[in-house]
Enzyme design. Sequence first.
Site, PDB file in Angstrom:
ATOM      1  CB  SER A 120       8.972  16.165 -19.195  1.00 40.94           C
ATOM      2  OG  SER A 120       8.150  15.958 -18.064  1.00 40.94           O
ATOM      3  CE  LYS A 172     -18.616  11.296 -12.765  1.00 42.22           C
ATOM      4  NZ  LYS A 172     -17.765  10.156 -13.160  1.00 42.22           N
TER       5      LYS A 172
END
Length: 303
Positions: A120, A172
């Site tokens: 990765s 949020k």
Amino acid sequence: MGGEVRIFDLNFFLKTFLSLVVIFLIAFAGMVIGMLVSGQEQHSGGDGLAVINIDGVIIDSEPYIKSIRKIRETDSVKAVVVRINSPGGGVATSQEIYEEISKLGETMPVVASMGTVAASGGYYVACAASAIYANPGTITGSIGVIAQFASYEQLLKWAKLEVEVIKSGEFKDLGSPLRKMPEAERVYLQTLIDSVHVQFKNTVSQARSLAPQKVDSLSDGRIFTGSQARDLGLVDGIGTLEVAIAEARELGGLDEDSWIREYPMKKKTLLDFVFPETVTERMSLVSPVKTGFGLYYIADMVY
């Protein structure tokens, strides 16, 4: 009787004992400093090679960026080997290291060497090198992005706890563990992950000169052995760290016995001699996917 009676002076004993302890600690510290100084790599001058060790989960790019800049400023360094033992890490940190290594490659040869795992984000960083060597059993690949979120909603209900959240916008408190993730958030996060995944695939395609279609077929998160990665074009060859060093020396026009300096340069303390594997080093192997918010280029099953 005319003999003297001696009274044991406890204060004198304590002062003497503490003095001996201080002298011992000073002597021990001096010995350790001497070991550190003598242990630092010395070379007789001339040109040489730098080895950048990228170990553990990639969370902080600063030590590597500082090392790369130091190498760039050192005229006697003519080639670099990036030694990677990492399952990856943060998206941004992997990208930052990649960019710095790419710039370094414009001024000198850079060869990547994969150890036990370079997957990765570890593979992402390796793609910045002009050549990549892996061991036959190296774990690499895992071209993908991951984010994980825990939900404590059922636990809060069991404990009969209520949480009030006041926010300025719908997203949020994205990924909040206090409730089950709404479908709108899931879709939004998927768009972020897909965007970062495209960045990863584009980097591999360009760095490895592979067709986008081929990279797409390899970018479902699968891991590969070093031998498989070579056959797929993800690495250039099979070889140990010594093979990568020999390749870098040849590309840099260096002699076989030219000096090697390792980066980042670690500052050792007394605790490093008492506890060779510190708590910090062990923590570097803890997957941030399980401990913090963010998007990660990481093979989460490896560590």
